[in-house]
Design an enzyme around this catalytic site. Sequence first.
Site, PDB file in Angstrom:
ATOM      1  N   ARG A  30       0.814  -1.206   0.000  1.00 13.51           N
ATOM      2  CA  ARG A  30       0.000   0.000   0.000  1.00 13.51           C
ATOM      3  C   ARG A  30       0.859   1.272   0.000  1.00 13.51           C
ATOM      4  O   ARG A  30       1.834   1.359  -0.747  1.00 13.51           O
ATOM      5  CB  ARG A  30      -1.020  -0.055   1.138  1.00 13.51           C
ATOM      6  CG  ARG A  30      -2.032  -1.219   0.946  1.00 13.51           C
ATOM      7  CD  ARG A  30      -2.725  -1.640   2.228  1.00 13.51           C
ATOM      8  NE  ARG A  30      -3.700  -0.676   2.699  1.00 13.51           N
ATOM      9  CZ  ARG A  30      -4.954  -0.578   2.252  1.00 13.51           C
ATOM     10  NH1 ARG A  30      -5.375  -1.386   1.280  1.00 13.51           N
ATOM     11  NH2 ARG A  30      -5.796   0.297   2.764  1.00 13.51           N
ATOM     12  N   ASP A 159      -3.242  12.345   9.069  1.00 13.86           N
ATOM     13  CA  ASP A 159      -4.619  12.117   8.617  1.00 13.86           C
ATOM     14  C   ASP A 159      -5.342  13.450   8.665  1.00 13.86           C
ATOM     15  O   ASP A 159      -5.189  14.207   9.629  1.00 13.86           O
ATOM     16  CB  ASP A 159      -5.315  11.105   9.537  1.00 13.86           C
ATOM     17  CG  ASP A 159      -6.613  10.564   8.947  1.00 13.86           C
ATOM     18  OD1 ASP A 159      -7.462  11.377   8.534  1.00 13.86           O
ATOM     19  OD2 ASP A 159      -6.778   9.332   8.911  1.00 13.86           O
ATOM     20  N   TYR A 173      -8.411   6.654  17.696  1.00 16.14           N
ATOM     21  CA  TYR A 173      -7.560   6.875  16.517  1.00 16.14           C
ATOM     22  C   TYR A 173      -7.375   8.369  16.267  1.00 16.14           C
ATOM     23  O   TYR A 173      -6.248   8.836  16.029  1.00 16.14           O
ATOM     24  CB  TYR A 173      -8.178   6.210  15.286  1.00 16.14           C
ATOM     25  CG  TYR A 173      -7.493   6.564  13.991  1.00 16.14           C
ATOM     26  CD1 TYR A 173      -6.325   5.922  13.603  1.00 16.14           C
ATOM     27  CD2 TYR A 173      -8.014   7.544  13.150  1.00 16.14           C
ATOM     28  CE1 TYR A 173      -5.687   6.252  12.412  1.00 16.14           C
ATOM     29  CE2 TYR A 173      -7.384   7.888  11.962  1.00 16.14           C
ATOM     30  CZ  TYR A 173      -6.224   7.237  11.597  1.00 16.14           C
ATOM     31  OH  TYR A 173      -5.606   7.574  10.413  1.00 16.14           O
ATOM     32  N   MET A 175      -7.536  10.821  18.357  1.00 17.19           N
ATOM     33  CA  MET A 175      -6.682  11.380  19.396  1.00 17.19           C
ATOM     34  C   MET A 175      -5.218  11.028  19.163  1.00 17.19           C
ATOM     35  O   MET A 175      -4.326  11.868  19.333  1.00 17.19           O
ATOM     36  CB  MET A 175      -7.135  10.880  20.765  1.00 17.19           C
ATOM     37  CG  MET A 175      -8.502  11.386  21.189  1.00 17.19           C
ATOM     38  SD  MET A 175      -9.106  10.539  22.664  1.00 17.19           S
ATOM     39  CE  MET A 175      -7.986  11.194  23.904  1.00 17.19           C
ATOM     40  N   ALA A 176      -4.968   9.782  18.773  1.00 19.21           N
ATOM     41  CA  ALA A 176      -3.589   9.346  18.554  1.00 19.21           C
ATOM     42  C   ALA A 176      -2.957  10.080  17.380  1.00 19.21           C
ATOM     43  O   ALA A 176      -1.798  10.525  17.450  1.00 19.21           O
ATOM     44  CB  ALA A 176      -3.554   7.837  18.330  1.00 19.21           C
ATOM     45  N   LYS A 177      -3.698  10.234  16.290  1.00 20.90           N
ATOM     46  CA  LYS A 177      -3.167  10.940  15.135  1.00 20.90           C
ATOM     47  C   LYS A 177      -2.984  12.429  15.433  1.00 20.90           C
ATOM     48  O   LYS A 177      -2.048  13.069  14.925  1.00 20.90           O
ATOM     49  CB  LYS A 177      -4.083  10.760  13.925  1.00 20.90           C
ATOM     50  CG  LYS A 177      -3.889   9.449  13.185  1.00 20.90           C
ATOM     51  CD  LYS A 177      -2.498   9.325  12.569  1.00 20.90           C
ATOM     52  CE  LYS A 177      -2.382   8.108  11.664  1.00 20.90           C
ATOM     53  NZ  LYS A 177      -1.006   7.889  11.189  1.00 20.90           N
TER      54      LYS A 177
END
Length: 272
Positions: A30, A159, A173, A175-177
Amino acid sequence: MPHFKQNFRNLSYANITTAPVMLVTGSAKRIGAAIIKRAHEKGYRVIIHCHHSQQQAKALATTLNKKRDNSAAVIVADLTLVNDSQTLSQFTQTVIETFGQLDILVHNASRFYPTPIGGIENTQWDELFLTNAKAPLLLSQAFLPYLKAQQGCIISLLDIHADNKPFSNYAVYNMAKAAHRTMVQSLALDMAPHVRVNGVAPGVNILPEADSDQALDSTQQQYIVDSIPMQRIGAPEDIAHSVLYLVEASYVTGQIITVDGGRSLTLAGGYN
């Protein structure tokens, strides 16, 4: 015991050239593979990192080494290794010993799945923050001396939903990004002037795999296309192009390039 291993062919210091070296985490397929291929085309030596996708990683390395001998290597590792300082140090040394240096570190490895409120578990928090925030930070720190020696750079895959437009039911997700995005800006200050740190924020540049639990049917895909000003899904190569631009942009640091066909201009957060 270390959670990683190397796979490369006929590698010896006698074969090492002066070409810069790029490590891309999660690069067996990918977007990660597209970055590896693009860098290799430009003459870089590349280190393909993977965890579960060993077959794809080895096939990619074989193809690249046929084009230019001893120019691609594979390192298999579970990124939970960052939780142990000794194992992290061993991994760092393994990477450096592969080609004798490291010039570019690309944080691409990422876990992505929904975490609807009411059902969020500690294991989900740990996994999503590990791949999307903790590992990028601790790997950046571990490789800093080597990147500094080469006046190198770090590039993170982010993102568009991490920039004040969260994706519904993906709280952990998102929050992590968002943490990863702030890491890019923080490290750009902390590592200057020796190491540049930048990011690329994809929109819909690749769809979920057809056999995954997040696969989209044709109606859903058309809805997405209609929401993008450029009226098409992006390609992994679009991300790879921007990554290589940032590698070569010697006066750019602390910046995040959005590569989304204009999607963030119409995005209201949620599912819109």
